[in-house]
Design a protein around this motif. Structure first.
Motif, PDB file in Angstrom:
ATOM      1  N   ALA A 229       0.827  -1.210   0.000  1.00 26.40           N
ATOM      2  CA  ALA A 229       0.000   0.000   0.000  1.00 26.40           C
ATOM      3  C   ALA A 229       0.856   1.254   0.000  1.00 26.40           C
ATOM      4  CB  ALA A 229      -0.932  -0.018   1.204  1.00 26.40           C
ATOM      5  N   LEU A 232       2.091   1.839  -3.524  1.00 28.98           N
ATOM      6  CA  LEU A 232       1.027   2.316  -4.397  1.00 28.98           C
ATOM      7  C   LEU A 232       0.731   3.776  -4.129  1.00 28.98           C
ATOM      8  CD1 LEU A 232      -1.456  -0.658  -4.253  1.00 28.98           C
ATOM      9  CD2 LEU A 232       0.057  -0.056  -6.086  1.00 28.98           C
ATOM     10  N   GLN A 233       0.725   4.140  -2.854  1.00 30.23           N
ATOM     11  CA  GLN A 233       0.399   5.521  -2.544  1.00 30.23           C
ATOM     12  C   GLN A 233       1.461   6.468  -3.071  1.00 30.23           C
ATOM     13  OE1 GLN A 233      -0.657   5.462   1.507  1.00 30.23           O
ATOM     14  NE2 GLN A 233      -1.834   7.337   1.399  1.00 30.23           N
ATOM     15  N   GLN A 236       1.110   6.073  -7.505  1.00 31.77           N
ATOM     16  CA  GLN A 236      -0.061   6.255  -8.350  1.00 31.77           C
ATOM     17  C   GLN A 236      -0.438   7.713  -8.397  1.00 31.77           C
ATOM     18  OE1 GLN A 236      -2.997   3.615  -6.845  1.00 31.77           O
ATOM     19  NE2 GLN A 236      -2.297   1.931  -8.112  1.00 31.77           N
ATOM     20  N   GLY A 237      -0.736   8.189  -9.583  1.00 29.82           N
ATOM     21  CA  GLY A 237      -1.204   9.553  -9.726  1.00 29.82           C
ATOM     22  C   GLY A 237      -0.102  10.576  -9.818  1.00 29.82           C
ATOM     23  N   HIS A 286      -2.902   5.163 -17.444  1.00 27.68           N
ATOM     24  CA  HIS A 286      -2.866   6.365 -16.634  1.00 27.68           C
ATOM     25  C   HIS A 286      -1.605   7.196 -16.801  1.00 27.68           C
ATOM     26  CE1 HIS A 286      -6.444   5.196 -14.353  1.00 27.68           C
ATOM     27  NE2 HIS A 286      -5.980   3.980 -14.489  1.00 27.68           N
TER      28      HIS A 286
ATOM     29  N   ASP C 354      -4.646  -3.426   5.855  1.00 30.30           N
ATOM     30  CA  ASP C 354      -4.235  -3.450   4.455  1.00 30.30           C
ATOM     31  C   ASP C 354      -5.419  -3.380   3.493  1.00 30.30           C
ATOM     32  OD1 ASP C 354      -2.448  -5.456   2.172  1.00 30.30           O
ATOM     33  OD2 ASP C 354      -1.948  -3.445   2.822  1.00 30.30           O
ATOM     34  N   LEU C 357      -6.851   0.149   3.335  1.00 25.92           N
ATOM     35  CA  LEU C 357      -5.984   1.061   2.584  1.00 25.92           C
ATOM     36  C   LEU C 357      -6.089   0.797   1.097  1.00 25.92           C
ATOM     37  CD1 LEU C 357      -2.618   1.330   4.476  1.00 25.92           C
ATOM     38  CD2 LEU C 357      -4.041   3.187   3.733  1.00 25.92           C
ATOM     39  N   LYS C 358      -6.068  -0.509   0.745  1.00 25.83           N
ATOM     40  CA  LYS C 358      -6.089  -0.861  -0.669  1.00 25.83           C
ATOM     41  C   LYS C 358      -7.397  -0.426  -1.307  1.00 25.83           C
ATOM     42  CE  LYS C 358      -2.358  -3.335  -1.334  1.00 25.83           C
ATOM     43  NZ  LYS C 358      -2.525  -4.737  -0.882  1.00 25.83           N
ATOM     44  N   ARG C 360      -9.274   2.055  -0.453  1.00 25.48           N
ATOM     45  CA  ARG C 360      -9.249   3.498  -0.676  1.00 25.48           C
ATOM     46  C   ARG C 360      -8.399   3.837  -1.874  1.00 25.48           C
ATOM     47  NH1 ARG C 360      -7.673   7.868   3.246  1.00 25.48           N
ATOM     48  NH2 ARG C 360      -6.082   6.366   3.736  1.00 25.48           N
ATOM     49  N   LEU C 361      -7.254   3.147  -2.005  1.00 28.24           N
ATOM     50  CA  LEU C 361      -6.378   3.419  -3.138  1.00 28.24           C
ATOM     51  C   LEU C 361      -7.042   3.028  -4.443  1.00 28.24           C
ATOM     52  CD1 LEU C 361      -2.948   2.313  -1.767  1.00 28.24           C
ATOM     53  CD2 LEU C 361      -3.572   4.568  -2.517  1.00 28.24           C
ATOM     54  N   ARG C 365      -7.831   5.355  -7.581  1.00 31.05           N
ATOM     55  CA  ARG C 365      -7.336   4.990  -8.902  1.00 31.05           C
ATOM     56  C   ARG C 365      -8.432   5.068  -9.937  1.00 31.05           C
ATOM     57  NH1 ARG C 365      -2.697   4.961 -11.476  1.00 31.05           N
ATOM     58  NH2 ARG C 365      -2.136   3.049 -12.520  1.00 31.05           N
ATOM     59  N   GLN C 368      -8.972   8.435 -11.042  1.00 33.22           N
ATOM     60  CA  GLN C 368      -7.845   9.105 -11.684  1.00 33.22           C
ATOM     61  C   GLN C 368      -8.089   9.193 -13.178  1.00 33.22           C
ATOM     62  OE1 GLN C 368      -4.229   7.082 -10.897  1.00 33.22           O
ATOM     63  NE2 GLN C 368      -3.046   8.601 -11.990  1.00 33.22           N
TER      64      GLN C 368
END
Lengths: 404, 164, 373
Positions: A229, A232-233, A236-237, A286, C354, C357-358, C360-361, C365, C368
């Protein structure tokens, strides 16, 4: 008290950065804190830096932690390759092309050798074409391992572990190449009309063994990194390359494919035996750091497929045109030619002008990293400095090609 | 859907004919170099206009600049522009001849932003001046380097190598 | 009169032994970490100096001591020197209350746990001092960020420790260790509190995924930029010593301290000599866990760090206290109740953090934008 210190005269790049700050302030865009006219600082991420891959100097204008502007300064690895070409025969120049993008030097040799073959009208033997594809794709895998490894190393100690695991896999590829060509990085292997050595006994079975094991290793790396996580944070973006950027700046390779552009020279401008091979062009939608990482991982899988097909389809025959000795001195007819090739970083090509003598009249490289680096100021501005490091790692620069 | 490669494929002859037709006075000596490059010459005064129209062309818009090379012909200089068309998936190689004494040509950074560094390198190595370039500095060599190395009459000066 | 002299001699002896423990622990940890990291990264690590490289730290210490000692011209002379000198006070003073083994304890404060919590803040002070006295904008920013991180994570640490005090019923560290005799380790009763405390202590140490203050070498180093040689060595050693000291605290409060099989067997001069072995063994298991965690996770960014402390750990810590108090008041056999609750909370946290969090990600995404020309 200050007499003993001499400030060095700022050089052109720093002067430019300072001028831009002045202009921005004059326009009223400078950051204004407590009535101070501006708050930006010009910092040098110098040629020696653990996070810039190679001798790249970034003159960064920072506002606190935000990057306002980046001026890349290159040329620290300039080795006058284009001038060297004018005094060497075409054959003598092959080892020098190797050293352009040294991480995947087979692909650089390939572009040069293809250009000269086209100029001189030399045909390549069929077996040599397949061997070229095999070695080219093996070095593509090796190059992507380096790229992804060093990129994750920028993010954390986790990455430093990843680097070692990926380099361990790369060692096996380099061992294979050493057995084939005698060298681990600068191969000097391609010749006009073929390749220098044929595959030794047992090489194909070793190669197949490795290809059996490698996809599992890719899965391991993805399990370590993709599912994290925190990773990824952070990826991403960020660092988005839009399709307009791809058009404007001539970005090619995985950087373009991560933005949804299906540009792969193996498909759009096919060369060698790629038309006969079955592989996919992987794209992501993306255009951020994570997608560039994913495209590289997927491309490694595609390369494995390509090599397996080539090993199956490998015909018998000579690996060099004509007799066993390579043509040492060739004199292509007057004319010019440009051939681009799909390097792991993008389109690598050579433009050769020949005047009929045994030396090239002009040799010009089209280097993918040179073109990709132009987008840095636009890409890095507005990000925090830690993100800037991650973004520059994801673009995959090799200074050997940028500076030539 | 976004950018696509080769959405309007045409044969090379058709492309050459199109260029001859639309750029009648400006592009000279249009010929085809197999398999997918059209080579043409252009006069230096007309370059800026031609570049803008090449990019904006509806059928074969050459939107991406691949590279710019500066070449030293003994009789003059030459600036070579290699551009790519997404619609037809072909290349165009533009040669612009420049006189020996004043190797100047208009910059094309307004048309193709990628030209920025390529033109700087051409200035640095060969000495071709690109008028109107936003940032005319040397790129690969040090800032106070004297001379332009890729010229045929370049003699290496000691002051360029103080550390040796 | 004799008492005063004996008292002073005891104090001096304590200081000497504490500093010795801190330095030795730091040096051992440096080599241990380098070799453990190397082992996990598929390489050797330092293995030339001394058998299996154990003397590497001593070689490094000599090298560091031999470096040129300078200070920036504009730096505040007194504070610039004071900062590295005072940085180890926290690590040293904690040993006042930690029992290495039965009978080997400097002093038995009746507010031991509060003292622990108070002393761990010292490092923050020294870091701020160092960053400010360097007269360097980036050092100051780095020091402020380190201070913000350490202050934020002290709160979850305390919230984890309060459970220990509640369960044992006393603030004395000796009482805590005595409570845990017979394998009734507090970590078996309150693993969730231990988890909160442990994560917070990793952040306190600036270790592992929370090492943003020291990783500013992405641009410039943080508070330690202007320090070199032995001055920097002090900050550096303090970090590694802190690993051991914090693990010692965790072992004492949660893992039974020096208790273990045959702990009281050899009793010489009133000291249980086998207890030290168990104490050190448990401590180094936790130190290895710290090294392992450091290797396995990418670095957290500063906003993720602070969000994790204030939005996750502190609310959970407070809820934990409420629940523990409720159980202790109303559930008849509160030890079992507490154990059930804490283990459920532990697995829920570990299992759910986990995926939440995932998710939310993933939602971020999907929102995005897809790049298009």
């Amino acid at each position: 008290m200050y007499d003993q210190f001499e400030s060095p005269e700022p050089d052109e790049a720093v002067k430019l950065a300072l001028r831009r700050i002045d202009e921005a302030t004059a326009r009223g865009e400078g950051s204004d804190v407590d009535g101070l006219a501006f708050n930006e600082v010009v910092v040098n991420m110098g040629p020696q830096h653990p996070s810039t891959h190679g001798v790249l100097r970034l003159v960064v204008t920072l506002d606190g932690e935000l990057v306002k502007d980046v001026i890349p300064v290159i040329g620290y690895l300039h080795r006058c390759k284009e001038k060297l070409a004018e005094r060497r025969t075409y054959f003598q120049y092959i080892p020098i092309v190797d050293r352009t993008e040294y991480v995947a030097s087979i692909n650089c040799e390939w572009a040069y050798v293809m250009t000269v073959e086209k100029l001189a009208g030399i045909q390549v033997t069929r077996r040599a074409e397949f061997i070229r594809v095999i070695t080219g794709e093996l070095m593509r895998i090796a190059s992507h391992l380096v790229a992804v490894g060093t990129f994750t190393a920028d993010l954390s100690p986790l990455g430093t572990a990843m680097v070692f695991y990926m380099f361990r896999d790369r060692e096996i590829i380099l061992d294979l190449m050493e057995e084939l060509t005698g060298a681990r990085m600068m191969f000097n292997y391609f010749r006009f009309g073929g390749v220098r050595y044929d595959l030794p006994d047992g090489w194909t079975s070793k190669c197949r063994d490795y290809l059996q094991k490698f996809p599992k290793m890719i899965k391991e790396y993805e399990a370590l990194v993709d599912d994290n996580a925190i990773f990824l944070q952070r990826t991403q973006g960020k660092g988005v390359i839009t399709q307009q950027d791809v058009i404007d700046y001539g970005i090619t390779g995985p950087n373009a494919r991560a933005s949804g552009v299906e540009l792969d020279l193996r498909r759009s401008r096919p060369y060698s035996v790629y038309p006969e091979l079955d592989f996919e062009v992987r794209t992501e939608q993306h255009g951020d750091i994570f997608d560039r990482y994913r495209v590289r991982m997927d491309e490694m899988r595609e390369s494995v497929k390509i090599i397996e097909q080539c090993l199956d389809m490998l015909p018998k025959g000579p690996v060099q045109v004509g007799s066993l000795r390579a043509p040492y001195v060739i004199t292509p007819p007057p004319g010019s030619c440009y051939v681009g090739q799909e390097n792991p970083r993008g389109e690598f090509g050579t433009y050769i002008e020949s005047d009929g003598s045994r030396y090239p009249y002009r040799l010009k490289y089209r280097d993918p990293c040179f073109c990709n680096l132009q987008i840095f100021p636009k890409l890095l501005s507005g990000n925090k400095i830690a993100d800037a490091v991650a973004i520059s790692g994801s673009i995959d620069l090799v200074l050997g090609g940028i500076d030539r | 859907m976004g950018l696509q490669v080769g959405s309007n494929p045409m044969s090379m002859d058709a492309i050459a004919a199109l260029l001859v037709e639309r750029f009648a006075g400006e592009l000279e000596d249009v010929r085809i170099q197999e398999p997918d490059t059209v080579v043409a010459r252009c006069a230096r005064e007309k370059l800026k206009d031609v570049a803008a129209r090449l990019k904006a062309d509806a059928d074969a818009g050459y939107e991406t600049l691949n590279w710019i090379a500066g070449v030293d012909r003994e009789t003059g200089f030459e600036s070579v522009y290699h551009v790519y068309s997404w619609k037809t998936n072909t290349y165009l190689e533009l040669h612009v001849d420049l006189p020996r004494e004043t190797p100047e040509v208009d910059t094309v950074t307004g048309v193709w932003p990628a030209a920025d560094w390529h033109e700087r390198e051409s200035w640095d190595m060969v000495g071709i001046v690109y008028l109107g370039h936003p940032d005319p500095r040397r790129i690969l060599l040090k800032d106070d380097f004297v001379g332009h190395p890729l010229r045929k009459d370049y003699v290496d000066l000691a002051e360029n190598h103080p550390h040796v | 009169m004799v008492d005063i002299i004996v008292g002073i001699l005891r104090a001096i002896l304590f200081v000497v032994i504490s500093y010795a423990v801190v330095f030795v622990a730091a040096l051992v940890n440096i080599v241990f970490e380098r070799r453990a990291l190397a082992f996990m990264q598929d390489r050797h690590g330092p293995n030339r100096t001394g058998p299996h490289g154990v003397l590497q730290s001593i070689a490094d210490a000599f090298k560091m001591m031999g470096k040129e000692d300078f200070r920036p011209l504009l730096a505040d002379p007194f504070l610039f020197t004071l900062a590295p000198v005072t940085v180890m006070i926290g690590a040293v003073a904690i040993q006042l209350v930690i029992p290495y083994t039965g009978g080997l304890m400097a002093t038995s404060l009746n507010v031991g746990i509060i003292f622990l919590v108070a002393i761990t803040s010292f490092t923050t002070l020294s870091i701020l001092l160092g960053g400010w006295s360097s007269r360097n904008k980036y050092s100051l920013v780095g020091a402020l960020r380190a201070a913000a991180q350490m202050i934020s994570y002290e709160i979850p640490m305390i919230l984890g420790l309060i459970i220990v005090a509640m369960v044992v019923g006393s603030l004395r560290i000796e009482a805590v260790v005595a409570f845990q005799s017979g394998y009734e380790w507090i970590v078996f009763y309150a693993p969730f509190s231990f988890l909160i405390f442990y994560i917070a202590s990793i952040a306190e140490l600036n270790r592992g995924p929370f090492d943003l203050p020291e990783s500013e070498s992405e641009l410039v180093s943080g508070y330690g930029t202007e320090y070199s040689g032995m001055r920097f060595g002090m900050f550096f050693l303090n970090e590694y010593a802190g690993m051991t000291i914090m693990s010692m605290v965790a072992v004492t409060l949660f893992f039974g301290g020096w208790m273990g099989p045959f702990a009281g067997a050899i009793d010489f001069w009133g000291v249980d000599w086998i207890g030290i072995v168990w104490f050190l063994a448990k401590t180094y298991v936790l130190v290895f866990a710290l090294i392992w965690i450091r290797l396995s996770l990418p670095r957290l960014q500063v906003d993720q760090l602070m969000a994790f402390a204030w939005k996750v750990l502190i609310p959970l810590g407070l809820l934990n206290i409420l629940a523990t108090a409720a159980i202790m008041l109303w559930v008849p056999s509160w030890k079992w109740g507490l154990a059930v609750f804490s283990w459920v909370a532990f697995f829920a946290f570990v299992g759910l953090l986990d995926p939440i969090l995932k998710r939310r990600l993933r939602k971020l995404r999907e929102r995005q934008p897809v790049v298009s020309a």
